[in-house]
Design a protein around this motif. Structure first.
Motif, PDB file in Angstrom:
ATOM      1  N   SER A 173       0.827  -1.219   0.000  1.00 24.43           N
ATOM      2  CA  SER A 173       0.000   0.000   0.000  1.00 24.43           C
ATOM      3  C   SER A 173       0.855   1.261   0.000  1.00 24.43           C
ATOM      4  O   SER A 173       0.364   2.344  -0.282  1.00 24.43           O
ATOM      5  CB  SER A 173      -0.927   0.003   1.213  1.00 24.43           C
ATOM      6  N   ASN A 174       2.133   1.132   0.328  1.00 23.72           N
ATOM      7  CA  ASN A 174       3.060   2.267   0.354  1.00 23.72           C
ATOM      8  C   ASN A 174       4.337   1.862  -0.375  1.00 23.72           C
ATOM      9  O   ASN A 174       5.378   1.676   0.247  1.00 23.72           O
ATOM     10  CB  ASN A 174       3.347   2.680   1.799  1.00 23.72           C
ATOM     11  N   PRO A 175       4.264   1.718  -1.704  1.00 24.07           N
ATOM     12  CA  PRO A 175       5.436   1.210  -2.430  1.00 24.07           C
ATOM     13  C   PRO A 175       6.570   2.226  -2.487  1.00 24.07           C
ATOM     14  O   PRO A 175       6.373   3.425  -2.336  1.00 24.07           O
ATOM     15  CB  PRO A 175       4.877   0.934  -3.828  1.00 24.07           C
ATOM     16  N   ILE A 176       7.760   1.702  -2.735  1.00 21.67           N
ATOM     17  CA  ILE A 176       8.947   2.541  -2.934  1.00 21.67           C
ATOM     18  C   ILE A 176       8.991   2.896  -4.410  1.00 21.67           C
ATOM     19  O   ILE A 176       8.907   2.025  -5.270  1.00 21.67           O
ATOM     20  CB  ILE A 176      10.211   1.790  -2.501  1.00 21.67           C
ATOM     21  N   THR A 177       9.106   4.183  -4.713  1.00 20.43           N
ATOM     22  CA  THR A 177       9.115   4.658  -6.089  1.00 20.43           C
ATOM     23  C   THR A 177      10.552   4.827  -6.561  1.00 20.43           C
ATOM     24  O   THR A 177      11.376   5.409  -5.852  1.00 20.43           O
ATOM     25  CB  THR A 177       8.376   6.006  -6.191  1.00 20.43           C
ATOM     26  N   VAL A 178      10.830   4.317  -7.753  1.00 22.23           N
ATOM     27  CA  VAL A 178      12.135   4.505  -8.388  1.00 22.23           C
ATOM     28  C   VAL A 178      11.892   5.347  -9.630  1.00 22.23           C
ATOM     29  O   VAL A 178      11.220   4.912 -10.565  1.00 22.23           O
ATOM     30  CB  VAL A 178      12.782   3.160  -8.774  1.00 22.23           C
ATOM     31  N   ALA A 179      12.400   6.583  -9.614  1.00 17.69           N
ATOM     32  CA  ALA A 179      12.186   7.516 -10.724  1.00 17.69           C
ATOM     33  C   ALA A 179      13.533   8.012 -11.230  1.00 17.69           C
ATOM     34  O   ALA A 179      14.569   7.808 -10.591  1.00 17.69           O
ATOM     35  CB  ALA A 179      11.336   8.697 -10.257  1.00 17.69           C
ATOM     36  N   ASN A 180      13.509   8.674 -12.354  1.00 17.45           N
ATOM     37  CA  ASN A 180      14.715   9.285 -12.898  1.00 17.45           C
ATOM     38  C   ASN A 180      15.097  10.451 -11.991  1.00 17.45           C
ATOM     39  O   ASN A 180      14.251  11.259 -11.611  1.00 17.45           O
ATOM     40  CB  ASN A 180      14.461   9.769 -14.325  1.00 17.45           C
ATOM     41  N   ALA A 181      16.363  10.538 -11.628  1.00 17.37           N
ATOM     42  CA  ALA A 181      16.805  11.606 -10.726  1.00 17.37           C
ATOM     43  C   ALA A 181      16.882  12.951 -11.422  1.00 17.37           C
ATOM     44  O   ALA A 181      16.963  13.983 -10.773  1.00 17.37           O
ATOM     45  CB  ALA A 181      18.171  11.263 -10.133  1.00 17.37           C
ATOM     46  N   PHE A 182      16.827  12.944 -12.749  1.00 16.10           N
ATOM     47  CA  PHE A 182      16.949  14.190 -13.494  1.00 16.10           C
ATOM     48  C   PHE A 182      15.632  14.503 -14.185  1.00 16.10           C
ATOM     49  O   PHE A 182      14.909  13.598 -14.604  1.00 16.10           O
ATOM     50  CB  PHE A 182      18.095  14.075 -14.507  1.00 16.10           C
ATOM     51  N   PRO A 183      15.301  15.779 -14.303  1.00 19.83           N
ATOM     52  CA  PRO A 183      14.028  16.163 -14.912  1.00 19.83           C
ATOM     53  C   PRO A 183      13.867  15.542 -16.287  1.00 19.83           C
ATOM     54  O   PRO A 183      14.844  15.377 -16.995  1.00 19.83           O
ATOM     55  CB  PRO A 183      14.120  17.690 -14.998  1.00 19.83           C
ATOM     56  N   PRO A 184      12.646  15.174 -16.620  1.00 19.75           N
ATOM     57  CA  PRO A 184      11.393  15.383 -15.901  1.00 19.75           C
ATOM     58  C   PRO A 184      11.061  14.296 -14.898  1.00 19.75           C
ATOM     59  O   PRO A 184       9.934  14.208 -14.427  1.00 19.75           O
ATOM     60  CB  PRO A 184      10.366  15.416 -17.027  1.00 19.75           C
ATOM     61  N   ILE A 231      20.380   6.449 -18.417  1.00 19.27           N
ATOM     62  CA  ILE A 231      19.892   7.041 -17.171  1.00 19.27           C
ATOM     63  C   ILE A 231      21.105   7.399 -16.326  1.00 19.27           C
ATOM     64  O   ILE A 231      21.971   6.562 -16.072  1.00 19.27           O
ATOM     65  CB  ILE A 231      18.955   6.064 -16.447  1.00 19.27           C
ATOM     66  N   ARG A 232      21.175   8.663 -15.893  1.00 16.98           N
ATOM     67  CA  ARG A 232      22.344   9.160 -15.155  1.00 16.98           C
ATOM     68  C   ARG A 232      22.219   8.975 -13.649  1.00 16.98           C
ATOM     69  O   ARG A 232      23.181   9.131 -12.913  1.00 16.98           O
ATOM     70  CB  ARG A 232      22.569  10.635 -15.476  1.00 16.98           C
ATOM     71  N   GLY A 233      21.024   8.675 -13.191  1.00 11.14           N
ATOM     72  CA  GLY A 233      20.807   8.471 -11.764  1.00 11.14           C
ATOM     73  C   GLY A 233      19.338   8.251 -11.483  1.00 11.14           C
ATOM     74  O   GLY A 233      18.488   8.535 -12.334  1.00 11.14           O
ATOM     75  N   VAL A 234      19.042   7.721 -10.311  1.00 12.02           N
ATOM     76  CA  VAL A 234      17.652   7.475  -9.934  1.00 12.02           C
ATOM     77  C   VAL A 234      17.368   8.112  -8.581  1.00 12.02           C
ATOM     78  O   VAL A 234      18.274   8.328  -7.774  1.00 12.02           O
ATOM     79  CB  VAL A 234      17.320   5.965  -9.880  1.00 12.02           C
ATOM     80  N   SER A 235      16.103   8.411  -8.372  1.00 10.14           N
ATOM     81  CA  SER A 235      15.671   8.865  -7.055  1.00 10.14           C
ATOM     82  C   SER A 235      14.769   7.793  -6.471  1.00 10.14           C
ATOM     83  O   SER A 235      13.949   7.212  -7.173  1.00 10.14           O
ATOM     84  CB  SER A 235      14.945  10.209  -7.147  1.00 10.14           C
ATOM     85  N   LEU A 236      14.975   7.525  -5.207  1.00 12.93           N
ATOM     86  CA  LEU A 236      14.159   6.564  -4.473  1.00 12.93           C
ATOM     87  C   LEU A 236      13.264   7.355  -3.534  1.00 12.93           C
ATOM     88  O   LEU A 236      13.755   8.140  -2.719  1.00 12.93           O
ATOM     89  CB  LEU A 236      15.047   5.605  -3.681  1.00 12.93           C
TER      90      LEU A 236
END
Length: 198
Positions: A117-128, A143-148
Motif C-alpha cells: 500500500s506504500n510502495p517505494i518509487t524509483v524515478a529518474n533523478a533528473f528532470p522530468p 539514465i544518469r541516476g535514480v531517485s528513491l
C-alpha cells in the motif's frame, strides 16, 4: 386619566422593560475577554521609550539536522558515476530482481517491499523524472541516476518499509558505484538513514 392613555402607558413601560432586559442579557452573555479586548483597543497606546540596544550576543548555534514538521516524502538520490548502456542493463536486472513493476501513468517503477500500500518509487533523478519501461526493452539516453521515494508511515511502529527503503538505497549505491545524496542534495550518511528509519 382616560381609558386610551392607560394601555399606551403600559405598552411604553413594557417596551422600556424589554430594552432593559436585552441590555442585561447582552451584558451577561458577552464574555469578559471580549469586553477586555474592546477596552484595551479603546485605550491609546502608552508612549514607548527609546529602547537601548542590547549588548552583542553570540549567534545561536546552528539548528540540528533533524527536520521539523511532517515530512511528506523521503527522497534519496543515487547518481551513477559512468552512465551508459550497460548501466541501464544492470538497472533493468536490478529492478527485475526486486520485483519492480512499471506505472505507465507516472512513468516510474514501484517496488512493493513490506507494504504494497506504500510502495517505494524509483524515478529518474533528473528532470522530468520519467523513466522508460526498461522491463519491456524501452530505451532512451542512458539514465544518469535514480531517485528513491517513499512516504513515511503514519505510525512509527509501522516503519518496516523504511528499513527496506534504506537497504534498497544502500544496495543500489554499492551496485552502481554511485554517489548517494539526501533530499537536500547533500551526501547521505548513517545519520540520514537513522533519521529516515526513525
Amino acid at each position: 386619566m382616560d381609558m386610551t392613555s392607560l394601555p399606551v402607558l403600559l405598552a411604553f413601560a413594557s417596551l422600556l422593560l424589554g430594552i432593559v432586559a436585552v441590555v442585561i442579557f447582552a451584558y451577561v452573555v458577552v464574555p469578559k475577554r471580549r469586553r477586555r479586548a474592546n477596552a484595551a483597543a479603546a485605550e491609546p497606546p502608552a508612549p514607548v521609550a527609546e529602547p537601548t540596544p542590547p549588548p552583542a550576543e553570540e549567534p545561536p548555534p546552528p539548528a540540528p539536522t533533524k527536520r521539523s514538521g511532517k515530512i511528506k516524502q523521503h527522497s534519496l538520490f543515487v547518481i551513477f558515476n559512468q552512465p551508459d548502456v550497460t548501466t541501464d542493463e544492470r538497472l533493468t536486472e536490478w529492478l527485475r530482481g526486486k520485483g519492480a513493476h512499471y506505472d505507465a501513468l507516472k512513468k516510474v517503477f514501484l517496488i512493493d517491499g513490506q507494504q504494497a500500500s506504500n510502495p517505494i518509487t524509483v524515478a529518474n533523478a533528473f528532470p522530468p523524472g520519467e523513466m522508460p519501461d526498461l522491463l519491456q526493452g524501452e530505451t532512451h539516453e542512458p539514465i544518469r541516476g535514480v531517485s528513491l521515494l517513499v512516504k513515511p508511515p503514519l505510525h512509527k511502529r509501522r516503519n518496516q518499509q523504511m528499513h527496506v527503503y534504506v537497504e534498497l538505497a544502500k544496495e543500489m549505491n554499492e551496485t552502481f558505484s554511485g554517489k548517494m545524496l539526501d533530499a537536500d542534495r547533500e551526501p547521505a550518511s548513517e545519520s540520514t538513514y537513522a533519521q529516515i528509519i526513525g
